[in-house]
Scaffold this motif. Structure first.
Motif, mmCIF file in Angstrom:
data_model
loop_
_atom_site.group_PDB
_atom_site.id
_atom_site.type_symbol
_atom_site.label_atom_id
_atom_site.label_comp_id
_atom_site.label_asym_id
_atom_site.label_seq_id
_atom_site.Cartn_x
_atom_site.Cartn_y
_atom_site.Cartn_z
ATOM 1 N N ILE A 279 -0.949 4.560 -1.279
ATOM 2 C CA ILE A 279 -2.236 4.673 -2.221
ATOM 3 C C ILE A 279 -2.978 3.282 -2.134
ATOM 4 O O ILE A 279 -2.295 2.264 -2.089
ATOM 5 C CB ILE A 279 -1.856 4.847 -3.638
ATOM 6 C CG1 ILE A 279 -1.186 6.536 -3.902
ATOM 7 C CG2 ILE A 279 -3.056 4.872 -4.531
ATOM 8 C CD1 ILE A 279 -0.554 6.315 -5.253
ATOM 9 N N LEU A 280 -4.017 3.235 -1.723
ATOM 10 C CA LEU A 280 -4.848 1.910 -1.303
ATOM 11 C C LEU A 280 -6.161 2.109 -2.381
ATOM 12 O O LEU A 280 -7.108 3.121 -2.437
ATOM 13 C CB LEU A 280 -5.485 1.981 0.058
ATOM 14 C CG LEU A 280 -6.513 1.182 0.413
ATOM 15 C CD1 LEU A 280 -6.078 -0.391 0.169
ATOM 16 C CD2 LEU A 280 -6.890 0.996 1.792
ATOM 17 N N GLY A 281 -6.533 1.036 -3.031
ATOM 18 C CA GLY A 281 -7.472 0.968 -3.990
ATOM 19 C C GLY A 281 -8.847 0.652 -3.075
ATOM 20 O O GLY A 281 -8.663 -0.479 -2.294
ATOM 21 N N VAL A 282 -9.888 1.307 -2.971
ATOM 22 C CA VAL A 282 -11.076 1.002 -2.391
ATOM 23 C C VAL A 282 -12.223 0.748 -3.384
ATOM 24 O O VAL A 282 -12.202 1.385 -4.454
ATOM 25 C CB VAL A 282 -11.313 1.918 -1.500
ATOM 26 C CG1 VAL A 282 -10.120 1.989 -0.359
ATOM 27 C CG2 VAL A 282 -11.489 3.420 -2.092
ATOM 28 N N ASP A 283 -13.406 0.170 -2.899
ATOM 29 C CA ASP A 283 -14.585 0.196 -3.597
ATOM 30 C C ASP A 283 -15.469 1.068 -3.137
ATOM 31 O O ASP A 283 -15.736 1.306 -1.902
ATOM 32 C CB ASP A 283 -15.172 -1.296 -3.455
ATOM 33 C CG ASP A 283 -16.425 -1.593 -4.171
ATOM 34 O OD1 ASP A 283 -17.332 -1.019 -3.825
ATOM 35 O OD2 ASP A 283 -16.444 -2.163 -5.338
ATOM 36 N N LYS A 284 -16.192 1.786 -4.055
ATOM 37 C CA LYS A 284 -16.992 2.865 -3.835
ATOM 38 C C LYS A 284 -18.154 2.727 -4.800
ATOM 39 O O LYS A 284 -18.153 3.324 -5.802
ATOM 40 C CB LYS A 284 -16.417 4.354 -3.985
ATOM 41 C CG LYS A 284 -17.053 5.521 -3.459
ATOM 42 C CD LYS A 284 -16.076 6.777 -3.556
ATOM 43 C CE LYS A 284 -16.961 8.028 -3.059
ATOM 44 N NZ LYS A 284 -16.218 9.233 -3.374
ATOM 45 N N ASP A 285 -19.225 2.215 -4.238
ATOM 46 C CA ASP A 285 -20.441 1.908 -4.877
ATOM 47 C C ASP A 285 -20.193 1.221 -6.322
ATOM 48 O O ASP A 285 -20.826 1.655 -7.206
ATOM 49 C CB ASP A 285 -21.099 3.342 -5.153
ATOM 50 C CG ASP A 285 -21.585 4.065 -3.940
ATOM 51 O OD1 ASP A 285 -22.047 3.323 -3.111
ATOM 52 O OD2 ASP A 285 -21.525 5.221 -3.844
ATOM 53 N N GLY A 286 -19.237 0.165 -6.075
ATOM 54 C CA GLY A 286 -19.072 -0.497 -7.424
ATOM 55 C C GLY A 286 -17.948 -0.139 -8.253
ATOM 56 O O GLY A 286 -17.686 -0.643 -9.448
ATOM 57 N N SER A 287 -17.366 1.156 -7.950
ATOM 58 C CA SER A 287 -16.374 1.894 -8.794
ATOM 59 C C SER A 287 -15.124 1.677 -8.241
ATOM 60 O O SER A 287 -15.065 1.662 -6.836
ATOM 61 C CB SER A 287 -16.931 3.505 -8.961
ATOM 62 O OG SER A 287 -17.850 3.317 -9.856
ATOM 63 N N GLU A 288 -13.647 2.085 -8.865
ATOM 64 C CA GLU A 288 -12.296 2.005 -8.147
ATOM 65 C C GLU A 288 -12.110 3.335 -7.708
ATOM 66 O O GLU A 288 -12.180 4.072 -8.706
ATOM 67 C CB GLU A 288 -11.720 1.298 -9.267
ATOM 68 C CG GLU A 288 -11.975 -0.192 -9.697
ATOM 69 C CD GLU A 288 -11.154 -0.743 -10.591
ATOM 70 O OE1 GLU A 288 -10.120 -0.001 -10.858
ATOM 71 O OE2 GLU A 288 -11.035 -1.813 -11.069
ATOM 72 N N TRP A 289 -11.818 3.473 -6.690
ATOM 73 C CA TRP A 289 -11.526 4.894 -6.117
ATOM 74 C C TRP A 289 -10.011 4.608 -5.018
ATOM 75 O O TRP A 289 -9.885 3.279 -4.942
ATOM 76 C CB TRP A 289 -12.407 5.344 -5.214
ATOM 77 C CG TRP A 289 -13.617 5.650 -6.127
ATOM 78 C CD1 TRP A 289 -14.785 5.252 -6.602
ATOM 79 C CD2 TRP A 289 -13.852 7.311 -6.355
ATOM 80 N NE1 TRP A 289 -15.450 5.904 -7.504
ATOM 81 C CE2 TRP A 289 -15.034 7.224 -7.302
ATOM 82 C CE3 TRP A 289 -13.210 8.614 -6.030
ATOM 83 C CZ2 TRP A 289 -15.346 8.406 -7.932
ATOM 84 C CZ3 TRP A 289 -13.680 9.655 -6.655
ATOM 85 C CH2 TRP A 289 -14.897 9.763 -7.420
ATOM 86 N N TYR A 290 -9.350 5.504 -4.730
ATOM 87 C CA TYR A 290 -8.050 5.541 -4.258
ATOM 88 C C TYR A 290 -8.027 6.271 -3.016
ATOM 89 O O TYR A 290 -8.086 7.541 -3.296
ATOM 90 C CB TYR A 290 -6.934 5.631 -5.570
ATOM 91 C CG TYR A 290 -6.997 4.774 -6.289
ATOM 92 C CD1 TYR A 290 -6.313 3.413 -6.445
ATOM 93 C CD2 TYR A 290 -8.123 4.831 -7.542
ATOM 94 C CE1 TYR A 290 -6.307 2.614 -7.174
ATOM 95 C CE2 TYR A 290 -7.960 3.964 -8.674
ATOM 96 C CZ TYR A 290 -7.310 2.691 -8.442
ATOM 97 O OH TYR A 290 -7.551 1.915 -9.154
ATOM 98 N N GLN A 291 -7.510 5.793 -2.008
ATOM 99 C CA GLN A 291 -7.430 6.378 -0.518
ATOM 100 C C GLN A 291 -5.987 6.676 -0.367
ATOM 101 O O GLN A 291 -5.165 5.854 -0.831
ATOM 102 C CB GLN A 291 -7.658 5.588 0.488
ATOM 103 C CG GLN A 291 -7.951 6.288 1.883
ATOM 104 C CD GLN A 291 -8.551 5.071 2.783
ATOM 105 O OE1 GLN A 291 -7.777 4.441 3.388
ATOM 106 N NE2 GLN A 291 -9.752 5.205 3.122
ATOM 107 N N VAL A 292 -5.488 7.917 -0.120
ATOM 108 C CA VAL A 292 -4.203 8.380 -0.075
ATOM 109 C C VAL A 292 -3.851 8.652 1.551
ATOM 110 O O VAL A 292 -4.433 9.497 1.979
ATOM 111 C CB VAL A 292 -3.906 9.847 -1.074
ATOM 112 C CG1 VAL A 292 -2.482 10.204 -0.969
ATOM 113 C CG2 VAL A 292 -4.192 9.290 -2.401
ATOM 114 N N SER A 293 -2.556 8.227 1.913
ATOM 115 C CA SER A 293 -2.048 8.510 3.014
ATOM 116 C C SER A 293 -0.406 9.077 2.795
ATOM 117 O O SER A 293 -0.084 8.826 1.983
ATOM 118 C CB SER A 293 -1.875 7.157 4.021
ATOM 119 O OG SER A 293 -1.137 6.325 3.297
#
Length: 562
Positions: A469-483
């Motif tokens: 799980i990787l935390g990413v910035d998406k238009d100023g919001s916190e989102w999470y990419q999953v592998s």
């Protein structure tokens, strides 16, 4: 266990005095923050989101009980009563005051510890297998060679300003438990056909923005040439590694740019003038350091049949998950879990640290190990004492039988503390642990590694998590990419992203759907990573995105770690 010699003591004393004066000048504004920044980083001091963080070195993860007690003292006197054990086998204190940091370093020096080279573009703490010296599958004990590397790399004048930070790991067993494939240099102990000891040398591994597995550039390096060959590697990197872009400055990028064969050729060329230099390790020097790591005075014991533990399910589960085989009959290695549900992974209170030190004194020759999975190991416990140890550890929240299971997560501090993070990690870990806090379920799905990073720097090793799980910035919001599909060890692999990112509140359901695919499609006895490798990403992606995942309720712990 290695003990400081006169040179270690002198170096540490002089460094503390130097740093104390630097702090004085910063507090009096004789030094600007920009001028002070590289000076504090050389002493392991970071400025994070809310306060200074001090990272303390635990060389190759090995601690004496008095050193663990010092951590407890620091937690009480200088911090907020706890510390965080990291994936580099170090410890971090997140709430220290700048003016007190020289006193912390002085306290550490009194028990032969320091914070040197825990930050900056230098050779960082060398790591190894937490079961080094006791593992049943060990070829030779790698700790003496880690210590030799530590002494060589500390304040090495040529390598204190590298293009980027540099990490070395050493494995001395048949099974790689040091994750050598994702280090700048990974060393594996091997024997050649003549029965001589040496190292297989792997270079160019790493995570971060460009996750890459290391490449073997030498199949056998005689152990006497350990330092000369690594110095040749460092010289090539130091000369040709990029300094114009910190995101492309690691050795893995250089290796990728010129190719492993050309890199190896340059190293061999550089090594020509080094291999018979004064840095060649003599047998006497190797034996001097090896003498610090002699086996403890074990009793002559026989292994105990633990089958009677089946009558006590909780104890049986703990034996299965938290107790590991030992090369000495009648002994076992015990993992104290720092992953109790409701506690940030890797955190330990001052009281727990004091208690772990007490356990080490009574059960394990006064030694402890920090794992890169953020747990603590007592490496030398008599099997006859396991039940008593379990009862005591359980009473202090250190006996959760989840080692290697879903809730034994690796997790960085994330956005709750780190100013580099794109998103919080700890609330995600808490929410997943809360959702799957059923040990029967966890034991049923078996071994699975779930790793969480708050940003692309990958301090949570998400790339090599079976689920990452990787935390990413998406238009100023916190989102999470999953592998899915990452792995460490002998079959290391970089996980593959399953698709678009998710909101924080969706994450427990996302993990639930991934696990449903595994349970649905696994073959009897197949671990999650085996199923994921066999199936690939497609079935997980299809099921996770098949129907919308609706945000529902407050994320567990979202306001609890600031």
């Amino acid at each position: 266990m290695y003990q400081y010699d006169q040179y270690d003591h002198l170096i540490v004393r002089e460094r503390i005095a130097q740093y104390r004066d630097q702090v004085r000048r910063r507090l009096s504004d004789e030094l600007s923050e920009a001028e002070f920044l590289p000076l504090r980083l050389q002493n392991g001091l970071y400025m994070q989101r809310h306060a200074y963080m001090l990272r303390i070195a635990v060389p190759y993860g090995l601690l004496a009980s008095k050193q663990m007690r010092m951590f407890a003292h620091i937690a009480r006197k200088y911090d907020r009563g706890y510390g965080h054990f990291t994936t580099r086998q170090n410890i971090q204190f997140n709430w220290v005051e700048l003016e007190q940091t020289p006193d912390i370093l002085a306290d550490l020096a009194s028990v032969e510890m320091h914070a040197n080279q825990t930050s900056g573009n230098c050779i960082r703490n060398t790591t190894t297998d937490e079961y080094a010296g006791v593992a049943a599958d060990e070829i030779i004990d790698p700790r003496p060679y880690c210590e030799i590397l530590r002494q060589w790399s500390t304040f090495h004048p040529e390598f204190i300003a590298l293009p980027r930070k540099f990490k070395v790991a050493v494995n001395g067993a048949k099974e790689d438990r040091a994750a050598i494939a994702v280090h700048d240099i990974g060393l594996t102990v091997v024997y050649n056909e003549a029965g001589e000891i040496g190292f297989k040398v792997m270079v160019g591994g790493g995570m971060g923005r460009t996750p890459i597995l290391g490449t073997v550039i030498r199949e056998f390096l005689p152990r006497e040439h350990l330092l000369t060959y690594i110095e040749a590697v460092m010289r090539v990197y130091n000369q040709y590694g990029r300094r114009d872009n910190k995101y492309k400055a690691r050795i893995k990028i250089l290796l990728k740019a010129i190719g492993a064969e050309e890199f190896a050729r340059q190293v061999e060329e550089e090594w020509t003038d080094l291999k018979d230099s004064a840095q060649t390790l003599t047998l006497e020097e190797m034996e001097r350091v090896i003498a610090y790591f002699q086996p403890h005075p074990y009793k002559q014991l026989a292994d105990i049949d633990q089958s009677q533990a089946a009558d006590n399910k909780a104890y049986a589960n703990w034996l299965k998950r938290n107790v590991k085989a030992h090369k000495q009959p009648g002994y076992a290695a015990v993992v104290l879990s720092l992953k109790k549900t409701g506690v940030p992974p890797g955190d330990a209170t001052a009281e727990q640290m004091d208690f772990m030190a007490e356990l080490a004194d009574r059960y394990s020759f006064g030694e402890l190990r920090v794992t890169h999975e953020q747990n603590i190991v007592l490496a030398d416990v008599e099997q006859t004492q396991l039940f008593a140890l379990w009862q005591e550890a359980k009473a202090h929240g250190l006996a959760t039988p989840n080692i290697g299971l879903l809730t034994d997560m690796i997790c960085c501090p994330g956005g709750d503390f780190c100013s580099l993070a794109n998103a919080k990690s700890l609330p995600i870990a808490a929410a997943i642990a809360e959702r799957f806090d059923n040990l029967d379920f966890q034991h049923d799905i078996g071994e699975i590694e779930l790793n969480i990073s708050g940003c692309i720097n990958a301090c949570g090793h998400h790339h090599v998590g079976n689920i990452g799980i990787l935390g990413v910035d998406k238009d100023g919001s916190e989102w999470y990419q999953v592998s899915v599909g990452g792995a460490q060890g002998n079959s290391s692999a970089i996980g593959k992203i399953i698709g678009p990112s998710f909101s924080a509140l969706q994450m427990p359901e996302v993990i639930g759907r991934i696990l449903q695919v595994y349970v649905r499609d696994r073959i009897d006895g197949e671990r999650f990573i085996d199923t994921a490798t066999r199936l690939g990403v497609a079935p997980f992606k299809e099921f996770v995105y098949a129907t919308p995942i609706v945000d529902a309720g407050r994320l567990v712990g979202e306001d609890e770690y600031v």
